[in-house]
Design an enzyme around this catalytic site. Structure first.
Site, short mmCIF file in Angstrom:
data_model
loop_
_atom_site.label_atom_id
_atom_site.label_comp_id
_atom_site.label_asym_id
_atom_site.label_seq_id
_atom_site.Cartn_x
_atom_site.Cartn_y
_atom_site.Cartn_z
N HIS A 8 1.51 -12.94 13.32
CA HIS A 8 0.58 -13.23 12.22
C HIS A 8 -0.47 -14.25 12.65
CE1 HIS A 8 2.51 -17.04 10.80
NE2 HIS A 8 3.63 -16.46 11.13
N ASP B 43 3.48 -21.26 15.51
CA ASP B 43 3.71 -20.36 14.36
C ASP B 43 2.38 -20.00 13.75
OD1 ASP B 43 4.67 -18.92 12.25
OD2 ASP B 43 5.49 -20.62 11.17
N GLU C 272 0.85 -14.07 6.24
CA GLU C 272 2.32 -13.99 6.34
C GLU C 272 2.96 -15.16 5.61
OE1 GLU C 272 6.32 -14.97 7.98
OE2 GLU C 272 4.53 -16.19 8.05
N GLU C 273 2.35 -16.35 5.78
CA GLU C 273 2.99 -17.57 5.28
C GLU C 273 3.20 -17.59 3.77
OE1 GLU C 273 4.62 -19.25 7.14
OE2 GLU C 273 3.71 -19.52 9.09
N ASP D 149 7.53 -13.91 16.09
CA ASP D 149 7.20 -14.96 15.12
C ASP D 149 8.27 -16.04 15.09
OD1 ASP D 149 5.96 -16.39 13.12
OD2 ASP D 149 6.73 -15.14 11.49
N HIS E 7 5.89 -25.51 10.66
CA HIS E 7 5.28 -25.87 9.37
C HIS E 7 5.04 -27.37 9.22
CE1 HIS E 7 6.94 -21.94 7.34
NE2 HIS E 7 6.23 -21.71 8.43
ZN LIG Z 1 5.43 -17.48 11.33
#
Ligand SMILES: [Zn+2]
Length: 470
Positions: A289, A301, A335-336, A363, A432
């Site tokens: 993503h 990520d 995606e998130e 991912d 994140h």
């Molecule tokens: Zn991800």
């Protein structure tokens, strides 16, 4: 995404794949028809060639482009202008590298903008508390929330509490980290559970096993018919501090202020195709993503996974290697906030799912590659296992039942697929958070992931047999 690990115990059976190949499986091992084994082994020279070319040349170029991409765009949250610019950049880059078959599919995505956040402990002493709101959290009322804190270690502990003990308070979840897959429910469901008990806000111990005082964000979802209360991550250090203060009998009072803006915007999934020479309608999809959270730079990520997947059709095209089937790289958007791009693709292409021979996603990091987490019929897994033999030591095969993130939607529709296994023990340390930057990445490892990813998907896209479904 980490999920339940399933253990398969195989009885002895004989399965016909097609007129040419018969598989016999003994317990945990596969015995393929010798003709198929010979065919798979015949790819050894070409897989070595692809990997050598990526290690020696294309991988270094890719890593430069990857670094430039992250430096230029940084964080790329769903619904933002910068995400759309980064998508345009990847389209241009594809063409610059000689592949012109690149298209986009538009869809609506959520836009959630972090405006301001602050938290301060007022009792039993004054201390600043680092917070990071969860995606889709509502704002606090203007003037903020000034309330007493109650710390719990689990949903079960919360449930046992009398409603009067929770009413009007800020619930702090100080859940122990078991694994991301198991522990993340405190982030995704914590606000709804606490709101049902009358809480005014929740603060959740970040979903990570390690911290140097960084909160980690992520998506959360309000259940229907529940009061939407503000919800944010706190650091492991503060979660433990608040727990100790409570156990020491202190009254804890916090003041929190959170403000966000929400909207819906347009974004795009990006499809990069290298058309198959014999069955162009059949697809092997490789994906990652392109969006990220708004903190850090989305380097790990999922900048790394997006980039190694993008490289597959591009490098095969440069090497003049056209497999039988089409190799499609998909750069998923949004995606998130909850697999929004993948959901849109699935909806738009639902009548073509039988054309997807195999779907792959990276991912969960692009650290040292180890192998694949494979979902599919036993027959498919036998073939994948045979192909993996030529990639030793990158030949580990797992079966979590839910590989990848976006592709889980397709796996549920019986499409066989796999995610990249890699030495990602530290993935959730950075995930994140502000720590997700290029410094987490290692060029040699990312190039090795890219080499394996491209060579493996080439073989699957070129084999004379389709991967059989249940
Ligand atoms: Zn991800």
């Amino acid at each position: 995404m980490t999920a339940l690990k399933l253990l398969f115990i195989f009885p002895l059976i004989i399965i016909k794949i097609n007129a040419n190949f018969v598989i016999t499986r003994y317990d945990d091992e596969c015995v393929l028809d010798p003709a198929l084994v010979t065919e798979i082994a015949s790819y050894e020279n070409v897989t070595k060639h692809i990997m050598d070319q990526i290690r020696d040349y294309y991988g270094k170029t890719m890593y430069q482009e990857y670094t430039r991409f992250i430096d230029k765009f940084g964080a790329r949250p769903s619904g933002t202008w910068i995400l759309e610019k980064s998508i345009d950049h990847m389209i241009d880059l594809t063409k610059q590298h000689g592949l012109y078959d690149v298209t986009t599919e538009e869809l609506e995505v959520p836009y959630w903008l972090r405006l301001m956040e602050s938290a301060i402990m007022l009792q039993p002493r004054v201390k600043k508390i680092a917070i990071l709101g969860f995606g889709s959290s509502v704002s606090t009322p203007s003037g903020g929330i000034h309330a007493e804190v109650i710390v719990v270690r689990s949903f079960a502990e919360l449930e046992k509490l009398d409603r009067t003990k929770v009413q009007g308070k800020i619930v702090v979840f100080n859940e122990p980290y078991v694994s991301y897959g198991e522990t993340v429910i405190y982030r995704t469901q914590g606000a709804s559970k606490a709101a049902r008990k009358g809480a005014v806000a929740t603060l959740v111990r970040s979903i990570t096993p390690f911290s140097i005082y960084a909160p980690h964000t992520g998506a959360q979802y309000y259940e229907s018919n529940v009061t939407k209360i503000p919800t944010a991550a706190i650091t492991l250090e503060d979660a433990d501090l608040l727990q100790r203060l409570q156990e020491e009998g202190e009254k804890i009072v916090l003041e929190i202020q959170m403000a966000y803006m929400e909207d819906t915007k347009k974004s795009r999934n990006t499809l990069v195709d290298l058309k198959g020479k014999e069955s162009p309608e059949k697809l092997v999809i490789v994906s990652g993503h392109i969006d990220s959270w708004d903190v850090g730079e989305g380097a790990m990520d999922d900048g790394g996974g997006m980039m190694i997947s993008w490289l597959v059709p591009v490098v095969l095209n440069s090497l003049n290697l056209k497999p039988r089937r089409t190799v499609r790289a998909i750069l998923w958007t949004a995606e998130e906030p909850g697999l929004i791009g993948a959901q849109a693709y699935l909806k738009q292409h639902k009548d073509e799912l039988d054309k997807i021979n195999f779907i792959m996603e990276s991912d969960e990091g692009t650290f040292q590659p180890l192998g694949l987490d494979v979902a599919g019929s036993n027959k498919t897994r036998c073939i994948v296992q045979e192909v993996l033999k030529q990639f030793a030591p990158i030949n580990k095969m797992e079966n979590s039942g839910a590989p990848g993130s976006d592709i889980v939607l397709f796996i549920k529709q019986n499409v066989p697929g796999a995610s990249l296994l890699n030495r990602n023990e530290r993935y959730y340390w950075f995930h994140h958070s502000e720590g997700d930057t290029m410094n987490v990445q290692n060029m040699t490892n990312v190039i090795e992931c890219a080499a394996f990813w491209a060579a493996f998907s080439y073989v699957i896209a070129d084999l004379s047999v389709d991967l059989p479904r249940n």
